[in-house]
Scaffold this motif. Structure first.
Motif, mmCIF file in Angstrom:
data_model
loop_
_atom_site.group_PDB
_atom_site.id
_atom_site.type_symbol
_atom_site.label_atom_id
_atom_site.label_comp_id
_atom_site.label_asym_id
_atom_site.label_seq_id
_atom_site.Cartn_x
_atom_site.Cartn_y
_atom_site.Cartn_z
ATOM 1 N N TYR A 152 0.806 -1.218 0.000
ATOM 2 C CA TYR A 152 0.000 0.000 0.000
ATOM 3 C C TYR A 152 0.849 1.283 0.000
ATOM 4 N N GLN A 153 2.176 1.124 0.150
ATOM 5 C CA GLN A 153 3.069 2.278 0.099
ATOM 6 C C GLN A 153 3.796 2.393 -1.241
ATOM 7 N N SER A 154 3.438 1.547 -2.194
ATOM 8 C CA SER A 154 4.091 1.559 -3.507
ATOM 9 C C SER A 154 3.605 2.746 -4.342
ATOM 10 N N PRO B 197 3.563 -18.816 0.012
ATOM 11 C CA PRO B 197 4.747 -19.501 0.545
ATOM 12 C C PRO B 197 5.477 -18.588 1.535
ATOM 13 N N LYS B 198 6.159 -19.196 2.503
ATOM 14 C CA LYS B 198 6.820 -18.402 3.542
ATOM 15 C C LYS B 198 7.805 -17.403 2.949
ATOM 16 N N ASN B 199 8.560 -17.812 1.926
ATOM 17 C CA ASN B 199 9.533 -16.896 1.335
ATOM 18 C C ASN B 199 8.852 -15.672 0.713
ATOM 19 N N SER B 200 7.642 -15.860 0.170
ATOM 20 C CA SER B 200 6.897 -14.727 -0.372
ATOM 21 C C SER B 200 6.387 -13.831 0.754
ATOM 22 N N GLN B 201 6.007 -14.436 1.874
ATOM 23 C CA GLN B 201 5.607 -13.648 3.030
ATOM 24 C C GLN B 201 6.790 -12.814 3.531
ATOM 25 N N ILE B 202 7.963 -13.437 3.604
ATOM 26 C CA ILE B 202 9.177 -12.715 4.009
ATOM 27 C C ILE B 202 9.459 -11.569 3.049
ATOM 28 N N GLY B 203 9.281 -11.819 1.743
ATOM 29 C CA GLY B 203 9.536 -10.786 0.745
ATOM 30 C C GLY B 203 8.650 -9.569 0.937
ATOM 31 N N ALA B 204 7.386 -9.796 1.316
ATOM 32 C CA ALA B 204 6.475 -8.677 1.549
ATOM 33 C C ALA B 204 6.929 -7.828 2.720
ATOM 34 N N LYS C 166 0.517 -10.602 8.641
ATOM 35 C CA LYS C 166 0.532 -9.736 7.461
ATOM 36 C C LYS C 166 1.066 -8.357 7.835
ATOM 37 N N PRO C 167 1.993 -7.807 7.031
ATOM 38 C CA PRO C 167 2.428 -6.417 7.273
ATOM 39 C C PRO C 167 1.253 -5.449 7.096
ATOM 40 N N GLU C 168 1.207 -4.412 7.912
ATOM 41 C CA GLU C 168 0.120 -3.444 7.819
ATOM 42 C C GLU C 168 0.087 -2.767 6.455
ATOM 43 N N GLN C 169 1.263 -2.598 5.835
ATOM 44 C CA GLN C 169 1.342 -1.858 4.575
ATOM 45 C C GLN C 169 1.078 -2.717 3.350
ATOM 46 N N TRP C 170 0.589 -3.914 3.552
ATOM 47 C CA TRP C 170 0.400 -4.851 2.436
ATOM 48 C C TRP C 170 -1.037 -5.346 2.433
ATOM 49 N N GLY C 171 -1.638 -5.435 1.230
ATOM 50 C CA GLY C 171 -3.002 -5.932 1.161
ATOM 51 C C GLY C 171 -3.549 -5.930 -0.252
ATOM 52 N N SER D 278 -11.184 -6.236 2.217
ATOM 53 C CA SER D 278 -11.155 -6.188 3.677
ATOM 54 C C SER D 278 -9.819 -6.705 4.209
ATOM 55 N N LYS D 279 -9.495 -6.278 5.428
ATOM 56 C CA LYS D 279 -8.273 -6.751 6.082
ATOM 57 C C LYS D 279 -8.309 -8.262 6.232
ATOM 58 N N GLU D 280 -9.495 -8.809 6.512
ATOM 59 C CA GLU D 280 -9.634 -10.250 6.680
ATOM 60 C C GLU D 280 -9.317 -10.995 5.381
#
Length: 214
Positions: free
Chosen positions: A80-82, A129-136, A170-175, A117-119
């Motif tokens: 969301y900060q992009s 995948p975990k690596n994609s979560q880390i990337g975010a 989930k990072p707050e800035q991602w969605g 929604s946030k949910e």
């Protein structure tokens, strides 16, 4: 260049598209075409070009991946900060384009974006995948960085921080966003550049269908 690109041509002869054959609902027509693209093993069939406009009126575009399509519209996820998110905050109108060359097809979409929604964002984030979560978490998307080492160091620290966890918060800035369309155009390549173009426009909450000249 050794090859004259002005001389590159290909005739399209695989399919046709007639107004009487399309679904009355453009979302269902899109789902049908997407299914055919996936069945035909089109490379990156869910890839779409997305265009946005800056506050100064300057357009920009990039390739994203579609993550869901439903009766409400087309869903994608991002930071969301992009740059694109900041542009969508200023002007929520956007345009999407899908191109499936193996089927000689293109779909063009115009619509307005809203955040999901946030949910919904959390549910999709958990499925990655975990690596994609880390990337975010690791990437300050669209920010200027001095070198790649910064990203790799952030990734290393995050891998250590979340060691033993299969699912990250989930990072707050991602969605996610959903593009609610008001126009869709289905393009089918035909011989002699006399392509088929079927246009859907939303008028008074109903879809109007027209054929366009190529």
């Amino acid at each position: 260049m050794e090859k004259n690109i002005a001389e590159i041509r290909q005739d399209y002869v695989r399919h046709s598209l007639r107004k009487k054959d399309v679904d009355e609902n453009p979302i269902k027509q899109f789902q049908k075409w997407l299914t055919e693209a996936l069945t035909a093993e089109v490379r990156e069939a869910t890839a779409m070009n997305m265009a946005t406009v800056s506050e100064q009126g300057v357009p920009s575009s990039r390739i994203l991946l579609l993550k869901d399509v439903n009766e409400q519209g087309f869903v994608f996820y991002t930071n969301y900060q992009s740059n694109k998110a900041r542009q969508l905050e200023h002007n929520p109108a956007t345009a999407l384009t899908f191109f499936w060359p193996e089927l000689e097809r293109q779909v063009r979409i115009q619509g307005v974006v809203k955040k999901v929604s946030k949910e919904e964002s959390e549910e999709y984030f958990r499925s990655r995948p975990k690596n994609s979560q880390i990337g975010a978490w690791a990437s300050p998307q669209s920010s200027v960085i001095s070198n790649r080492d910064i990203l790799e160091e952030r990734e290393r620290k995050l891998q250590e921080k979340f060691r033993g966890q299969d699912i990250l918060p989930k990072p707050e800035q991602w969605g996610g966003y959903i593009v609610e369309p008001f126009l869709l155009e289905f393009w089918q390549g035909r011989a002699s550049r006399l392509h088929d173009r079927i246009l859907y426009t939303l008028e008074d909450k109903a879809w109007k269908i027209n054929r366009l000249a190529p």
